[in-house]
Design an enzyme around this catalytic site. Structure first.
Site, mmCIF file in Angstrom:
data_model
loop_
_atom_site.group_PDB
_atom_site.id
_atom_site.type_symbol
_atom_site.label_atom_id
_atom_site.label_comp_id
_atom_site.label_asym_id
_atom_site.label_seq_id
_atom_site.Cartn_x
_atom_site.Cartn_y
_atom_site.Cartn_z
ATOM 1 N N GLN A 1 0.821 -1.204 0.000
ATOM 2 C CA GLN A 1 0.000 0.000 0.000
ATOM 3 C C GLN A 1 0.854 1.253 0.000
ATOM 4 O OE1 GLN A 1 -2.054 -1.197 3.603
ATOM 5 N NE2 GLN A 1 -1.073 0.439 4.788
ATOM 6 N N GLY A 2 0.272 2.308 -0.584
ATOM 7 C CA GLY A 2 0.932 3.606 -0.626
ATOM 8 C C GLY A 2 -0.043 4.693 -0.235
ATOM 9 N N TYR A 3 0.481 5.906 -0.052
ATOM 10 C CA TYR A 3 -0.327 7.027 0.428
ATOM 11 C C TYR A 3 -0.150 8.240 -0.478
ATOM 12 C CZ TYR A 3 -0.952 4.171 4.547
ATOM 13 O OH TYR A 3 -1.277 3.134 5.379
ATOM 14 N N MET A 4 -1.270 8.919 -0.738
ATOM 15 C CA MET A 4 -1.266 10.109 -1.574
ATOM 16 C C MET A 4 -1.377 11.346 -0.687
ATOM 17 S SD MET A 4 -3.799 8.679 -4.564
ATOM 18 C CE MET A 4 -3.303 9.894 -5.784
#
Length: 198
Positions: free
Chosen positions: A63-66
């Protein structure tokens, strides 16, 4: 309308174990994909890796975050499924608004290219805990060695049964937020937590 129709709908989390037994436990999301998320976070005692033995399922997560002011926007790949999640701020660290929508894996791969600071990678183990589900995350990469447990509740005062491997509660401690682990990884501060959990 019947009394049953007036009752709030709840999903159940169905898991087929390796022995073929179907295990069902309440899954604390309503059919509506938005609402208040309430969860408690804990460190985990590592002796014996007991959560692995008790797990009825496991998932690989990336998962990644914007970047988003005032909210957390997460893009997650969970095995062959993908989700876009938006979480609001939390005053107590225990509850906050959450909106989640399933998206295609292709959409997730494109959105992950827009995420800042790299990705969080972890293996999640699903462990029955009384009427609840305990999700145990083993982190990888710069956060290798960190193991945390989460129990999602219907309200902040709901009673729960913690599995025996659960240690100190860290709900609200920002060091343990996945989004913060990107910029302040566990490898930099692992000596600050109890030795039984390192």
């Amino acid at each position: 309308m019947s009394a049953a129709a007036d009752m709030p709908c709840r999903l159940h989390y169905f898991i087929e174990t390796t022995s073929g037994r179907l295990y069902a436990a309440p899954y604390n999301h309503t059919y509506d994909m938005s609402g208040t998320e309430t969860e408690r976070k804990f460190l985990v005692r590592k002796a014996g890796r007991e959560w692995r033995r008790l797990a009825v399922a496991q998932h690989d997560i990336r998962q990644g975050y914007m970047a988003c002011k005032g909210a957390t926007v997460r893009v997650r790949l969970k095995d062959d499924r993908a989700f876009l999640t938006i979480k609001g701020p939390s005053a107590s660290g225990l509850s906050r608004y959450e909106f989640e929508k399933e998206i295609s894996a292709d959409e997730a791969h494109h959105l992950l290219q827009l995420c800042r600071g790299g990705l969080i990678e972890k293996t999640r183990y699903i462990v029955p805990a009384g009427r609840h589900i305990c999700e145990v995350d083993e982190f990888h990469g710069a956060n290798d060695g960190l193991v945390m447990a989460e129990i999602e509740l219907g309200s902040e005062d709901e009673a729960y049964t913690a599995p025996p491997f659960v240690a100190a509660e860290v709900t609200g401690d920002r060091r343990f937020y996945n989004s913060h682990l990107l910029t302040n990884p566990y490898s930099l501060w692992r000596d600050t937590i109890p030795e039984e959990c390192r």
